[in-house]
Design an enzyme around this catalytic site. Structure first.
Site, PDB file in Angstrom:
ATOM      1  N   THR A 528       0.847  -1.191   0.000  1.00 23.06           N
ATOM      2  CA  THR A 528       0.000   0.000   0.000  1.00 23.06           C
ATOM      3  C   THR A 528       0.880   1.238   0.000  1.00 23.06           C
ATOM      4  OG1 THR A 528      -1.867  -1.068   1.049  1.00 23.06           O
ATOM      5  CG2 THR A 528      -1.757   1.306   1.286  1.00 23.06           C
ATOM      6  N   PHE A 530       1.236   5.082   0.813  1.00 22.10           N
ATOM      7  CA  PHE A 530       0.686   6.159   1.643  1.00 22.10           C
ATOM      8  C   PHE A 530       1.324   7.467   1.210  1.00 22.10           C
ATOM      9  CE2 PHE A 530      -1.368   3.785   5.122  1.00 22.10           C
ATOM     10  CZ  PHE A 530      -0.863   2.511   4.887  1.00 22.10           C
TER      11      PHE A 530
END
Ligand code: PEP
Ligand code: MN
Length: 632
Positions: A528, A530
Site C-alpha cells: 500500500t 501512503f
C-alpha cells in the site's frame, strides 16, 4: 525474578517494596508494565516465589529461567530501541553503519564519510585503536584518529562508532564518540565490559570469535548490570572448520537473538566473510533474516587500506547494497530512509521563533497500517496523533493542528483509495512524501481460540478483498466491516468471544491476542502506498516525483495534447487514472503521477504548458519516491 504488582498500587508502596528488596541484596528495576507495574529483581540469592508473593503489593512472582536476566525477553517483552542522537536503532527504519576499518588519515576518512552519508548510512564507523592479530600491524591513530572522527560528525552529522580496547580509554570515548564498540576479541574482557557499562553511552557488543549465544548474552548482561541498558548486539561471524571465508556468518543468531532478548541486533558481513564480493549477498540476507541494521566496511581506495582492505566495499558497491536493501526492507516490515538524518531537523523544536516540533496525524488506532506508515516515515520520535477518519486527517492538517498527515492512496492489489483522491482534490494541501508498506494480513483471534470455532470476522473491507482466496475457504463466516484493521482487532480483544476473529497485522503488542493463521492475503506482493500531506511544511531530501490533477476540454485530442507534453519532455508517467467530477456527470479529472520534480525552476515551462492545455489544473506537490523497485 519478575514481580507483578497490584493494579493501582501507589508510588509510596512501590518505593517501600523496592527498599525491602534492596536490603535483601537484590538489584531492583522498575519496568513499565502495560497493565500492571512490574519489578525485576536480580541478585545472587533468591527465595521461593511464594515468599515474594507474600510481600505487600506483590500479586505474582515469576522466576526468570535464563542465566541472563536483564537482557532476557522474559523480563522485557517489548524490543528495546537504542537512541543515538537522531538515530533509533531497533525500530522500523534500518540503521546502516559504514566507514573504513581504521581511521588512517583526515582526507580519506572525510571522503569516505561523505560518500556513505550520501548513499544512506546514518552512523560512521572507524577504529582509532585497532586490536590486531600481529603486534607489527597498524595499531590505529589513537586520539588523533578520534579528532578526525569528531570532524566527520561535525561535517556530516553522522554519529561515530569506534572501538574501545581498554578501560583507560573511557575518558576519550566520553569526549569523542557516540557508540562504543567492544570488539570480538574483547567480548569476554569483563573489566572492559564493566567499564563501558559505567560510561553510559550506547555499546556495540560484537560476538566473540568462539562465543556461544549464551556467552554473548552473558557479556551483555555485564553491561546492563552496571546500569547501561543501551546495548546493540553485533553478529560478526564465528570461527569454524571452514577456512574459505574469514569466519562463518551465523545468521541463525539473528532470529535466535530476537527470541531470547529485547536488545537489537545488527550484522557485520565484512568481518564475517573477509571477502569483498561476499559482503553484499550476506548483508542482504541479514536484513531478510530480520536484523535491525548492518555495519559495513567501506573504503575509497581499499588497495591502500592499512587494515581489512580486501573486505572493504568500494563506495559504488555500498550504494548498490543500499538500493537492494531499500527493496528488501519492506518485505520484513522495515524501511531504508535516505532522508533519515535530514528529516530529523523537522522533529525538533525549530529555533526561529521556537516553533514546536512537527506533529503527525493518521486515521485509525495504534497498530493500524496507517500508524505503521507514520513510524516508518517519521520514526518513533515524532509526536503522533490519531483520529477516526481520513477527512479529519485532512481537516487537522488544513487547520494547522498537525504539521503532517499520512493517508493511504493506493494498494497494489485493489487499486486506489478513492476517498483520499477526492480529498486531495477538495483540500488545499500538498503531497510532501510517500511511503510504501508491505501489507501482510493475519487472522487474529483470542489466545487458545481454535480456528474451527470462528463464526464472525471483523476487518476493513479492503482487507477482506485482499484475503478473498482464504475467505472463500470459509464461506460460513460472517464478515463484518470495520473502519480499520486496528480497531477490528481491538473489538475482538474486548468482546473476549472465541467465536470472533479479526484480520489485520499480527499486532504483537495486543496482549491476549494470537495469530491463528499468518499471511492470508491472496497475493504476497501486497503493497500500500501512503502519502504524507502538509499545508506549508516541506520535507528535506531529493524530489523525483510529482502528482497533478487536471481536466481537459471536451474535444478530440485534448487529453493527447497534455500527454504530448510529457512525451516531448521525456517524462515518465508512473500512474494515470480518471475519476468522475462530483457535480458534473460524465466529466472526468485525470490524476497523474510523474517522474520529475515539476516545482523545480528549470521545469517551469512544463508546468506552464500543462496549465495552458488544461481546463482545470492542480499541482499536488513534488516529493521523494517511496520505492526504487524500478531502475532509474
Ligand atoms: C572491526 O570492526 O574493525 C573489528 C576489528 O571487528 P571484530 O572485533 O569483529 O573483529
Ligand atoms: Mn576491520
Amino acid at each position: 525474578m519478575i514481580l507483578v504488582l497490584a493494579k493501582g498500587i501507589g508510588r509510596e508502596q512501590i518505593e517501600s517494596l523496592k527498599e525491602i528488596l534492596r536490603q535483601e541484596g537484590h538489584m531492583v528495576r522498575e519496568i513499565g508494565g502495560v497493565e500492571e507495574p512490574v519489578l525485576a529483581i536480580v541478585g545472587k540469592n533468591y527465595r521461593e516465589p511464594s515468599y515474594y508473593e507474600s510481600l505487600p503489593g506483590v500479586v505474582k512472582a515469576v522466576p526468570i529461567s535464563k542465566p541472563y536476566k536483564l537482557v532476557s525477553r522474559e523480563l522485557h517483552p517489548d524490543p528495546s530501541v537504542i537512541k543515538i542522537g537522531d538515530v533509533s536503532l531497533g525500530g522500523d527504519r534500518l540503521v546502516v553503519i559504514a566507514g573504513p576499518c581504521g581511521v588512517e588519515g583526515r582526507k580519506t576518512t572525510l571522503d569516505i564519510a561523505r560518500k556513505v552519508r550520501e548513499y544512506g548510512a546514518v552512523l560512521f564507523r572507524g577504529g582509532a585503536f585497532k586490536p590486531r592479530t600481529s603486534p607489527y600491524a597498524f595499531q590505529g591513530m589513537g586520539e588523533e584518529g578520534l579528532k578526525i572522527l569528531r570532524e566527520v560528525r561535525e561535517e556530516t552529522g553522522l554519529g561515530i562508532v569506534t572501538e574501545m580496547t581498554s578501560p583507560g580509554q573511557a575518558d576519550l570515548m566520553m569526549k569523542y564518540v557516540d557508540v562504543v564498540q567492544i570488539g570480538a576479541r574483547n567480548m569476554q574482557n569483563f573489566e572492559l565490559l564493566k567499564s563501558v557499562g559505567r560510561i553510559g553511552k550506547p555499546v556495540l557488543l560484537k560476538r566473540g570469535l568462539c562465543a556461544t549465544i549464551e556467552e554473548w548474552l552473558m557479556s551483555a548482561e555485564y553491561i546492563l548490570s552496571e546500569g547501561n541498558d543501551q546495548v546493540i548486539l553485533c553478529e560478526r561471524g564465528i570461527r569454524t572448520f571452514e577456512r574459505y571465508t574469514r569466519n562463518t556468518l551465523d545468521l541463525t543468531a539473528v532470529p535466535v537473538i530476537k527470541k531470547l532478548t529485547h536488545l537489537p541486533i545488527i550484522v557485520d558481513p565484512s568481518h564475517a566473510t573477509g571477502i569483498r564480493a561476499k559482503v553484499s549477498p550476506m548483508g542482504r540476507a541479514a536484513i531478510a533474516a530480520g536484523a535491525d541494521g548492518l555495519i559495513i566496511e567501506v573504503h575509497t581506495e581499499p588497495d591502500k587500506a592499512l587494515s581489512d582492505g580486501p573486505q572493504s566495499l568500494y563506495p559504488h558497491q555500498f550504494e548498490q547494497l543500499m538500493r537492494d536493501l531499500y527493496v528488501i526492507a519492506p518485505v520484513v516490515g522495515k524501511q531504508v530512509d535516505y532522508a533519515y538524518l535530514d528529516k530529523a531537523s523537522i522533529m525538533k523544536p525549530r529555533s526561529a521563533g521556537a516553533r514546536p516540533p512537527a506533529t503527525v496525524v493518521y486515521s485509525g488506532l495504534p497498530g493500524a497500517f496507517s500508524h505503521k506508515a507514520c513510524l516508518q516515515f517519521f520514526g518513533g520520535e515524532v509526536p503522533l496523533d490519531n483520529c477516526s477518519s481520513f477527512k479529519e486527517v485532512f481537516q487537522r492538517v488544513e487547520s494547522r493542528q498537525a504539521s503532517f498527515g499520512v493517508v493511504p492512496v493506493e494498494n497494489s492489489l485493489t487499486g486506489s483509495v478513492h476517498e483520499n483522491y477526492d480529498l486531495l482534490l477538495d483540500n488545499d494541501l500538498k503531497i510532501a512524501g510517500e511511503v510504501i508498506l508491505r501489507i501482510k494480513h493475519n487472522l487474529m483471534g483470542l489466545s487458545d481460540a481454535p480456528i474451527e470455532e470462528i463464526e464472525r470476522v471483523y476487518s476493513h473491507p479492503q482487507a477482506f478483498q485482499q484475503c478473498r482466496d482464504f475467505l472463500e475457504k470459509h464461506p460460513d463466516w460472517d464478515l463484518v466491516s470495520y473502519k480499520d484493521t486496528g480497531s477490528a482487532i481491538q473489538r475482538v480483544k474486548e468482546s473476549a468471544d472465541p467465536r470472533e476473529a479479526a484480520i489485520g497485522e499480527g499486532a504483537e503488542p495486543i496482549a491476549g491476542m494470537t495469530v491463528l493463521k499468518e499471511g492470508i492475503e491472496s497475493n504476497p506482493r501486497n503493497f500500500t502506498r501512503f502519502v504524507v500531506i502538509a499545508k506549508d511544511e516541506s520535507l528535506p531530501g531529493p524530489k523525483n516525483k510529482s502528482s497533478i490533477i487536471y481536466s481537459v476540454s471536451d474535444k478530440p485530442g485534448a487529453l493527447f495534447e497534455t500527454l504530448r507534453i510529457f512525451s516531448e519532455n521525456d517524462i515518465n508517467i508512473v500512474k494515470i487514472e480518471s475519476r468522475p467530477i462530483h457535480s458534473r456527470p460524465w466529466v472526468y479529472m485525470f490524476y497523474v503521477d510523474l517522474e520529475i520534480d515539476l516545482a523545480e525552476e528549470r521545469n517551469k515551462h512544463i508546468m506552464d504548458a500543462l496549465i495552458e492545455k488544461t481546463e482545470f489544473f492542480k499541482f499536488l506537490g513534488s516529493y521523494n519516491r517511496g520505492s526504487q523497485e524500478k531502475s532509474e
